[in-house]
Motif scaffolding. Structure first.
Motif, mmCIF file in Angstrom:
data_model
loop_
_atom_site.group_PDB
_atom_site.id
_atom_site.type_symbol
_atom_site.label_atom_id
_atom_site.label_comp_id
_atom_site.label_asym_id
_atom_site.label_seq_id
_atom_site.Cartn_x
_atom_site.Cartn_y
_atom_site.Cartn_z
ATOM 1 N N GLY A 94 0.783 -1.226 0.000
ATOM 2 C CA GLY A 94 0.000 0.000 0.000
ATOM 3 C C GLY A 94 0.811 1.269 0.000
ATOM 4 N N VAL A 95 1.609 1.459 1.040
ATOM 5 C CA VAL A 95 2.292 2.748 1.227
ATOM 6 C C VAL A 95 3.312 3.028 0.133
ATOM 7 C CG1 VAL A 95 3.822 4.074 2.731
ATOM 8 C CG2 VAL A 95 1.926 2.771 3.705
ATOM 9 N N PHE A 96 4.251 2.150 -0.077
ATOM 10 C CA PHE A 96 5.333 2.439 -1.011
ATOM 11 C C PHE A 96 4.854 2.513 -2.467
ATOM 12 C CE2 PHE A 96 7.535 0.588 2.698
ATOM 13 C CZ PHE A 96 8.312 1.685 3.023
ATOM 14 N N PRO A 97 4.009 1.585 -2.932
ATOM 15 C CA PRO A 97 3.478 1.735 -4.293
ATOM 16 C C PRO A 97 2.669 3.024 -4.471
ATOM 17 C CG PRO A 97 3.183 -0.513 -3.541
ATOM 18 C CD PRO A 97 3.638 0.285 -2.354
ATOM 19 N N PHE A 98 1.980 3.469 -3.420
ATOM 20 C CA PHE A 98 1.182 4.698 -3.485
ATOM 21 C C PHE A 98 2.058 5.904 -3.788
ATOM 22 C CE2 PHE A 98 -0.677 8.472 -1.491
ATOM 23 C CZ PHE A 98 -1.935 8.493 -2.101
ATOM 24 N N PHE A 99 3.273 5.924 -3.236
ATOM 25 C CA PHE A 99 4.205 7.025 -3.473
ATOM 26 C C PHE A 99 5.137 6.756 -4.650
ATOM 27 C CE2 PHE A 99 3.141 7.671 1.043
ATOM 28 C CZ PHE A 99 2.810 9.023 1.016
ATOM 29 N N GLY A 100 4.854 5.699 -5.387
ATOM 30 C CA GLY A 100 5.673 5.387 -6.547
ATOM 31 C C GLY A 100 7.035 4.827 -6.210
ATOM 32 N N LEU A 101 7.158 4.256 -5.023
ATOM 33 C CA LEU A 101 8.432 3.692 -4.582
ATOM 34 C C LEU A 101 8.397 2.170 -4.708
ATOM 35 C CD1 LEU A 101 9.003 5.810 -1.341
ATOM 36 C CD2 LEU A 101 10.013 6.191 -3.586
ATOM 37 N N SER A 102 9.541 1.619 -5.053
ATOM 38 C CA SER A 102 9.665 0.169 -5.143
ATOM 39 C C SER A 102 10.714 -0.285 -4.136
ATOM 40 C CB SER A 102 10.060 -0.253 -6.559
ATOM 41 O OG SER A 102 10.207 -1.660 -6.643
ATOM 42 N N LEU A 103 10.249 -0.670 -2.964
ATOM 43 C CA LEU A 103 11.158 -1.072 -1.897
ATOM 44 C C LEU A 103 11.290 -2.596 -1.895
ATOM 45 C CD1 LEU A 103 12.683 0.538 0.311
ATOM 46 C CD2 LEU A 103 10.901 -0.166 1.905
ATOM 47 N N PRO A 104 12.512 -3.125 -1.800
ATOM 48 C CA PRO A 104 12.672 -4.585 -1.728
ATOM 49 C C PRO A 104 11.869 -5.168 -0.578
ATOM 50 C CG PRO A 104 14.796 -3.518 -2.062
ATOM 51 C CD PRO A 104 13.809 -2.418 -1.790
#
Length: 216
Positions: free
Chosen positions: A75-85
């Motif tokens: 939810g959080v990281f995809p929402f901000f356009g981030l791709s966290l491992p």
């Protein structure tokens, strides 16, 4: 599951345990200092700061860790356009979750200190910083060791929840081995690994308590 399959599985579980230990140690490294910061915010004389911290504690302690893992990764990281491992998303969730629990442990330790000690230190000419680090903190550490030990043992077990977002740790390997081998033995083997790790954690905290009692 035959003995040969079991012997082949154990080395893989040792490797998976390293991921489990990485989650454990990284969570402690970041969550303990963050817990102290949040603790001081919780005890702040400024009401807005206290209310923000109280809301954070309510969310972190009032919702399941497994839900927080899913929320942060999907939810959080995809929402901000981030791709966290996956691994670091798990660390992020674990740190925020355990910092909330550590905060309350630290707060209980600090608030258990008699106010008279601060007043006596002020009379003797100690500054607030000297009073905290030389008088209060050593006593607080001794008082919070038992609940910290219990929380750390819980953390070892909670690392199994990282599998929900695909982190290849010990319990995920055990689960996949159960499906592949059509046997529950890998689950029992994983349980032995968790037991050994928690045994070490318990011994470390016991030794630390004895050392503090010795120097008191």
């Amino acid at each position: 599951m035959n003995i040969n399959s079991l012997l082949k599985l154990v080395p893989h579980m040792v490797d998976a345990s390293l991921t489990t230990l990485n989650i454990f140690f990284l969570t402690l490294i970041f969550a303990v200092p963050l817990g102290f910061v949040i603790c001081f915010g919780r005890m702040s004389k400024y009401k807005p700061v206290r209310k923000i911290v109280e809301f954070y504690l309510l969310i972190m302690r009032g919702t399941p860790l497994i839900l927080q893992l899913i929320f942060f990764f999907y939810g959080v990281f995809p929402f901000f356009g981030l791709s966290l491992p996956r691994f670091w998303a798990a660390i992020f969730a674990f740190v925020l979750n355990y910092a909330a629990y550590f905060c309350e442990i630290f707060r209980s330790g600090l608030e258990s200190m008699p106010r008279g000690q601060r007043e006596a230190a002020a009379v003797l000419g100690f500054t607030k910083t000297q009073t905290f680090f030389r008088i209060l903190l050593p006593q607080v550490i001794k008082r919070i060791l038992p609940p910290m030990g219990s929380e750390c043992m819980t953390l070892v077990k909670d690392t199994a929840l990282a599998q929900v977002i695909g982190v290849a740790e010990l319990f995920q390997l055990a689960n996949s081995s159960v499906s592949r081998e059509a046997s529950i033995i890998p689950i029992f083997v994983a349980g032995v690994f968790y037991l050994l790790m928690n045994g070490i954690v318990s011994r470390c905290f016991s030794a630390l308590e004895k050392r503090l009692n010795y120097y008191q």
